[in-house]
Design a protein around this motif. Structure first.
Motif, mmCIF file in Angstrom:
data_model
loop_
_atom_site.group_PDB
_atom_site.id
_atom_site.type_symbol
_atom_site.label_atom_id
_atom_site.label_comp_id
_atom_site.label_asym_id
_atom_site.label_seq_id
_atom_site.Cartn_x
_atom_site.Cartn_y
_atom_site.Cartn_z
ATOM 1 N N GLN A 39 0.742 -1.210 0.072
ATOM 2 C CA GLN A 39 0.026 0.017 0.074
ATOM 3 C C GLN A 39 1.089 1.207 0.180
ATOM 4 N N ALA A 40 0.886 2.018 -0.948
ATOM 5 C CA ALA A 40 1.603 3.104 -0.989
ATOM 6 C C ALA A 40 0.602 4.413 -0.566
ATOM 7 N N PRO A 41 1.296 5.594 -0.076
ATOM 8 C CA PRO A 41 0.478 6.602 0.522
ATOM 9 C C PRO A 41 -0.437 7.174 -0.601
ATOM 10 N N GLY A 42 -1.555 7.084 0.112
ATOM 11 C CA GLY A 42 -2.826 7.729 -0.764
ATOM 12 C C GLY A 42 -3.522 6.763 -1.756
ATOM 13 N N LEU A 85 14.662 -2.530 -8.075
ATOM 14 C CA LEU A 85 13.700 -1.987 -7.220
ATOM 15 C C LEU A 85 13.584 -0.394 -7.921
ATOM 16 N N LYS A 86 12.292 -0.093 -8.113
ATOM 17 C CA LYS A 86 11.921 1.249 -8.707
ATOM 18 C C LYS A 86 11.550 2.107 -7.390
ATOM 19 N N PRO A 87 11.408 3.519 -7.932
ATOM 20 C CA PRO A 87 10.758 4.456 -7.023
ATOM 21 C C PRO A 87 9.382 3.972 -6.721
ATOM 22 N N GLU A 88 8.583 3.524 -7.632
ATOM 23 C CA GLU A 88 7.227 3.395 -7.585
ATOM 24 C C GLU A 88 6.899 2.083 -6.888
ATOM 25 N N ASP A 89 8.044 1.314 -6.527
ATOM 26 C CA ASP A 89 7.678 0.319 -5.442
ATOM 27 C C ASP A 89 7.640 0.765 -4.005
ATOM 28 N N THR A 90 8.026 1.870 -3.826
ATOM 29 C CA THR A 90 7.802 2.407 -2.374
ATOM 30 C C THR A 90 6.434 2.284 -1.825
ATOM 31 N N ALA A 91 6.276 1.571 -0.745
ATOM 32 C CA ALA A 91 5.197 1.312 -0.256
ATOM 33 C C ALA A 91 5.157 0.522 1.090
ATOM 34 N N VAL A 92 4.235 0.440 2.124
ATOM 35 C CA VAL A 92 4.198 -0.487 3.136
ATOM 36 C C VAL A 92 3.886 -2.093 2.475
ATOM 37 N N VAL A 112 12.168 3.391 -1.802
ATOM 38 C CA VAL A 112 13.419 3.164 -2.869
ATOM 39 C C VAL A 112 13.545 4.693 -3.604
ATOM 40 N N SER A 113 14.722 5.119 -3.292
ATOM 41 C CA SER A 113 15.083 6.321 -3.694
ATOM 42 C C SER A 113 15.374 6.454 -5.177
#
Length: 114
Positions: A39-42, A85-92, A112-113
């Motif tokens: 789950q990514a923010p929003g 990993l890609k920045p769009e993989d950032t999530a809980v 992922v920065s």
């Protein structure tokens, strides 16, 4: 009651790798389908990967070829190896075990920065 304990999240640069682990209590793990969601923010929680009791796997299109789900029934543990990993993989990231009902881990943050 099944309890799931996750570990392995963190901060990584784009192109890097992380491995998530999730260990379950109780005795149902080996006969259960297990998986990962994020789950990514929003955003709503979304499916990432699944592995059945006999090892059959399924992945979201967005992670195919980069993520690998696996399980060790002797340790009641599932894993998610995340490569490229890609920045769009950032999530809980949440692990999931399904046996008559859904059980969820507490979530682990993956950032992922770019």
């Amino acid at each position: 009651q099944v309890q799931l304990v996750e570990s392995g999240g963190g901060l990584v640069q784009a192109g890097g790798s992380l491995r998530l682990s999730c260990t379950a209590s109780g005795t149902i793990f080996s006969i259960s389908g297990v998986g990962w969601y994020r789950q990514a923010p929003g955003k709503q929680r979304e499916f990432v990967a699944f592995i059945g009791p006999t090892g059959a796997t399924n992945y979201a299109d967005s992670v195919k070829g980069r993520f690998t789900i696996s399980r060790d029934n002797a340790k009641s543990t599932e894993y998610l190896q995340m490569n490229s990993l890609k920045p769009e993989d950032t999530a809980v990231y949440y692990c999931n075990v399904f046996f008559r009902t859904n059980y969820w881990g507490q979530g682990t943050q993956v950032t992922v920065s770019s």
